[in-house]
Design an enzyme around this catalytic site. Structure first.
Site: not given
Length: 518
Positions: A344-347, A386
């Site tokens: 997930s891009e948010n880490g 990320s």
């Protein structure tokens, strides 16, 4: 040795130390050889005291992702101090009644530099009505611009957004209130390295950075909780003065050195917040006993067909990034015994299912702002880390939705100029990576309008980036020279049906198969 000689030698040593100190740090240096002790973070009792000296017109970087990990007490303090004409750099602007949305309502923000508008209706309204300047920036590019700002790197090259409005210029930054654009983005310099095209992006720094941590010690070292790390880490490093609000202040040594996520050298001011609200933007849960029945509506069955076919693309050991909606639902059909790790891009690496009712954690969300869980072996990291995974080609497959796809693989899915703007989020970065890009979408829009076209009429998310398209009618591969190739066809659908519903030529594979399903 006599006592007098000892004292005399001690004085000589002190004089030498003073000379060394003045030589290294200047004549005005205080009697401390440790720069960190001279520049340690100041602790404030009240949030308002930590931000009241921010001037009108300042550039302020604000941490958080959605409502997760936002410095809510510092934002509330800014509302009280009433600074105006601010340029705010943040992934998004909260929601209508919380986070940075509060400063939009009080008209304290002149310009937003963000990747996502999302569901903040006031943000979108002000932008489209010409009341707010908005510089939309791909999420990974935003994170890297901020990271470079904190690292003293003035600019960098990225493949993200090549061939789009971000590259060519002309993206609307401000409307005139009558539907026309009064300020447009400038074109980016481009260059080719080893046969791949890149654009140049400049670093971002700010006069102030406002971040939210979990714990801070007396030396200013900070640790974050779960996915609340996100953009807070790079933002802390890019501000001339970084103000951190935390939930707990502990003594030095209480945070083990290997558990420090942000060293105290980057933090100048700290306040301890209390009575946190921690709103959840998209509270998403699963039932204790899942309903396995499939909706009988025709639309639901068509979507089910697309989702089940998308799941066929998973392979054991893959790392995958799934967009919101149909792409994310494909994870429900990963075959038993197959391991697919979701990024997930948010880490977050190692996404699990949605939580049960009552187990939601506001510090644990996915890129769609939905509450989630994690699986054994999961890890958390900052947003810049990320997107290093994504740009570096470490994610094997990306599945996204789309408004339009062109014959040769251009993708449009982030805005309708003058009417609707959600922002590109991390999509531009994902489709510019080395992963396989799969698009899941209904074959036509409402009213039968074509979504597979000779050329996209909407602003591009990515140029020549799509590898495969899955609709309820069939599965298409994308050849950069030949265009769309129909490889699988759904039951009850003819090639003529597909050609009538498609706004560009479609070649048919010599080995055309029935559309497979998990």
């Amino acid at each position: 040795m006599s006592e007098q000689l000892i004292v005399r030698d001690q004085r000589k040593m002190a004089a030498c130390a003073g000379f060394l100190r003045r030589s290294l740090f200047g004549a005005s240096a205080k009697r401390c050889l440790s720069l960190s002790s001279c520049r340690s973070a100041a602790f404030y009792e009240k949030a308002i005291d930590a931000v009241k000296d921010i001037p009108n017109g300042a550039t302020v970087l604000v941490g958080g992702f959605g409502l997760c990990g936002i410095p809510e007490k510092l934002i509330e303090a800014l509302k009280e101090t009433k600074q105006k004409d601010l340029t705010i750099v943040s992934n998004n602007a909260g929601v209508n009644d919380f986070g940075l949305g509060l400063l939009l309502h009080t008209k304290q923000i002149k310009r937003m530099v963000s990747s996502y508008v999302g569901e903040n209706a006031e943000f979108e309204r002000q932008y489209l009505n010409g009341e707010l300047e908005v510089e939309l920036t791909p999420q990974g590019t935003l994170a890297e611009r901020i990271r470079c700002g904190g690292a003293g790197i003035p600019a960098f090259y990225t493949p993200t957004a090549y061939g789009t409005l971000i590259h060519k210029g002309g993206a609307p930054i401000k409307y005139d209130g009558k539907g026309s654009v009064s300020i447009e983005s400038k074109p980016r310099e481009s260059r080719s390295f080893n046969g791949q095209n890149y654009i140049m992006e400049e670093a971002i720094t700010g006069q102030y950075s406002l971040i939210k941590g979990w714990k801070a010690d007396r030396s200013g070292n900070i640790t974050f909780r779960k996915s609340a790390r996100n953009l807070n880490v790079p933002i802390a490093k890019a501000g001339k003065t970084t103000v951190a609000e935390v939930e707990e202040i502990v003594e030095d040594g209480a945070i083990e050195p290997e558990d420090v996520h942000l060293p105290g050298i980057y933090v100048q001011r700290i306040i301890k917040g209390s009575n946190y609200i921690k709103k959840i933007e998209r509270r998403t849960v699963r039932k204790v006993k899942e309903d396995s029945s499939i909706s009988s509506s025709p639309a639901a069955k068509l979507r089910e067909r697309i989702i089940r076919r998308a799941a066929w693309e998973f392979k054991d050991g893959m790392f995958a990034n799934l967009g919101i909606g149909m792409p994310m639902l494909a994870s429900n059909y990963i075959p038993k015994g197959m391991k697919v790790t979701l990024q997930s891009e948010n880490g977050l690496l190692g996404l699990g299912p949605f939580p049960f009712e009552g187990e939601e954690d506001p510090d644990l969300i996915n890129a769609g702002k939905e509450t989630v869980t994690i699986l054994p072996g999961a890890s958390f990291f900052s947003s810049d880390e990320s997107f290093a995974m994504i740009r570096g080609g470490h994610v094997d497959i990306t599945i996204l939705g789309a408004m339009q796809v062109s014959r040769f693989g251009d993708l449009a899915n982030w805005m309708i100029p003058g009417k609707m703007v959600k922002g590109m989020g991390g999509a531009m970065d994902l489709v510019a990576s080395k992963s396989k890009v799969v698009i899941t979408m209904e074959h036509t829009a409402k009213g039968g309008a074509h979504k597979l076209l000779q050329e996209c009429s909407l602003p591009l998310t990515g140029y020549r980036c799509v590898d495969q398209v899955i609709t309820e009618m069939g599965v298409f591969s994308v050849d950069r020279e030949r265009g769309l190739l129909l490889e699988e066809i759904a039951d009850g659908v003819s090639v003529d049906d597909i050609r009538a519903a498609t706004g560009c030529p479609v070649e048919v594979s010599d080995n055309l198969k029935q559309m497979v399903q998990i």
